[in-house]
Design an enzyme around this catalytic site. Structure first.
Site, PDB file in Angstrom:
ATOM      1  N   GLU A   1     -15.292  17.753 -20.915  1.00 56.82           N
ATOM      2  CA  GLU A   1     -15.777  16.445 -19.934  1.00 56.82           C
ATOM      3  C   GLU A   1     -15.848  16.982 -18.874  1.00 56.82           C
ATOM      4  O   GLU A   1     -14.561  17.167 -17.921  1.00 56.82           O
ATOM      5  CB  GLU A   1     -14.321  15.943 -20.435  1.00 56.82           C
ATOM      6  CG  GLU A   1     -14.693  14.431 -19.960  1.00 56.82           C
ATOM      7  CD  GLU A   1     -14.332  13.617 -19.250  1.00 56.82           C
ATOM      8  OE1 GLU A   1     -14.908  14.052 -18.141  1.00 56.82           O
ATOM      9  OE2 GLU A   1     -12.836  13.544 -18.913  1.00 56.82           O
TER      10      GLU A   1
ATOM     11  N   CYS B   1     -13.914  11.028 -12.463  1.00 55.07           N
ATOM     12  CA  CYS B   1     -15.691  11.395 -13.417  1.00 55.07           C
ATOM     13  C   CYS B   1     -16.195   9.632 -14.213  1.00 55.07           C
ATOM     14  O   CYS B   1     -17.059  10.351 -13.603  1.00 55.07           O
ATOM     15  CB  CYS B   1     -14.915  12.127 -14.421  1.00 55.07           C
ATOM     16  SG  CYS B   1     -13.448  11.940 -15.584  1.00 55.07           S
TER      17      CYS B   1
END
Length: 486
Positions: free
Chosen positions: A254, A288
């Site tokens: 990720e 993120c």
């Protein structure tokens, strides 16, 4: 809970051990740079021991019953809940997150454990499938994958560490975990203590407090791990993917994001502003999934910019332990300098600034740049700071085109009064997740969390994580002798 200064040991094969490198790392409070704990860093040799312990422990843990694993998960939750106030305080102190952010992270972590109870039975499950060979019976078994290498980041360390550790343990795997040393206590020590309290057998979870200078690529190249789970930058993720690919190891990556927040011509501007302020500035933009580009149809542009700037300018900034604070400190000086450099470059390029922030100690107050060129460095960089970028689109179609003009594809959002049209547009954005009439920072343990393009590989969340963290095996039984052609 004990004083944090005493939480400076790694956890290897069920024992708390001091790092043997001869080097120490001071974990600092990002707000005032005070020392929370001084950690003796673990060595490559100790990392080898952790992997050996994990490999040995997996032989038994892989055969554990679902009831055993459920009991461990329940007791780990019990530990977290009993120590909630202290853990939330540590999240604030170690990550610089506000009390709101710390509580959100804590409850996300609990949800991961709760959701794991729903898929823990998957390991050992067997199903029968038909065969085109007479009297052959096919059985498909789901088995643990083995040893998992886990590497987690600084921004949501409790949640993003447990996102790998919980499914790994629930599905019969063992783990060697290296949290970002900046947040090694809440990203590692708290978790090890929770599972120690839960009675997890020794070697199933190992936590190393160390840094890259000590261990190099050993988390990736060690022969024991079958999967490398990493959350962090795309640059590091590419390197992990290259190394893992050569060794034919699985990866769960990720990575970075450049999430678009699209305001279409029929959007409710007031609610779009509400969502954008939250989705841009929570945890100082150090997420993120954070909104990185705000793309607004020209018919709504001026109204949106005026209201967004007004709201951003009024956000309380300062000490994250103050319940009213929204904008706390940047994690470290290196990240602060990256943000300041990007601001200066944007100024030199003549990008218009609708709101100029400032540095106050280790806090950066909000900046808002407007009329930004979608192809500019400012618009194409993952900022990881309270810096908002607003882009004007001539049409709704152009807004979606701009949204896709990035190498990243993690999260995205669309504001529109026509939900059916919004769903059509959502499918045209090349990202792992799109939220209609909401902001980009969303997570849950029962959705397929992950990104496209340079934002990563694989999906977390039940049931998708089960495929990531297990393997399947075909066993056939020939119940009647076959006749072979030769």
């Amino acid at each position: 809970m004990e004083q944090y200064e005493q939480w400076n040991k790694s956890y290897i094969n069920g024992e708390w051990v001091e790092g043997e490198s001869g080097r120490t790392y001071d974990i600092l409070n990002p707000y005032d740079r005070s020392v929370i704990a001084s950690v003796p860093l673990a060595t490559v040799k100790q990392l080898h021991c952790a992997f050996e312990a994990a490999s040995e422990a997996q032989k038994e843990w892989g055969r554990s019953s679902a009831a055993q694993r459920k009991e461990v998960l329940h007791k780990a939750m019990e530990y977290l809940q009993a120590n909630r106030e202290e853990i939330v305080d540590l999240i604030v102190r170690e990550t610089g997150g506000t009390l709101l952010k710390a509580n959100v992270e804590f409850y996300l972590a609990l949800e991961l454990l709760e959701e794991a109870l729903h898929y823990v039975d998957e390991v050992g499950a067997v199903r029968e499938v038909p065969s085109n060979i007479e009297r052959k019976v096919n059985y498909i078994y789901r088995l643990p994958l083995g040893v998992i290498a886990s590497i987690s980041p600084f921004n949501f360390p409790l949640n993003l560490s447990l996102r790998t550790i919980v499914p790994a343990i629930a599905l019969g795997n063992t783990v060697v975990h290296k949290p970002d040393i900046q947040v090694g206590l809440v990203g590692g020590v708290v978790i090890a203590r929770a599972f120690e309290y839960a009675g997890l057998p020794k070697g199933v979870l190992n936590v190393l407090l160390t840094d890259i200078d000590e261990i190099g690529d050993e988390m990736l190249t060690n022969p024991h791990p079958r999967l490398i789970s990493f959350t962090g930058s795309t640059a590091v993720g590419r390197r992990i993917g290259e190394i893992a690919g050569r060794q034919l190891k699985r990866v769960a990556l990720e990575l970075g994001g450049n999430s678009p927040f699209v305001v279409l011509s029929d959007a409710d501007v007031d609610q779009a502003v509400n969502a954008a302020v939250f989705g841009k500035f929570i945890h100082q933009g150090q997420i993120c999934m954070i909104i990185n580009r705000i793309i607004v149809h020209e018919s709504k542009y001026d109204e949106f910019v005026e209201k967004f700037v007004q709201r951003a300018a009024a956000l309380p900034c300062g000490d994250p332990r103050d319940p009213s604070t929204v904008i706390g400190p940047i994690i470290n000086e290196k990240q602060m300098q990256k943000a300041l450099q990007m601001i200066e470059e944007a100024k030199r390029e003549g990008i218009r600034m609708a709101l100029e922030g400032k540095r106050i100690g280790n806090v950066l107050t909000p900046y808002v740049f407007v009329d930004v060129d979608p192809a500019s460095k400012l618009a194409q960089t993952e900022l990881f700071a309270p810096i908002a970028v607003v882009i004007k689109a001539k049409t709704d179609k152009e807004a979606i085109t701009i949204a896709n003009q990035t190498e990243y594809g993690l999260s995205s959002a669309i504001f529109t009064s026509d939900v059916e049209k919004g769903k059509e547009w959502a499918l045209q954005i090349d990202s792992g997740m799109t939220h209609i009439n909401d902001q980009t920072v969303n997570d849950a343990p029962n959705i397929p969390f992950g990104g496209n393009k340079a934002s990563g590989l694989g999906r977390f969340g039940n049931p998708w994580v089960v495929d990531e963290f297990t393997t399947v095996k075909w066993v056939s039984v020939q119940t009647k002798a076959r006749t072979y052609p030769f």
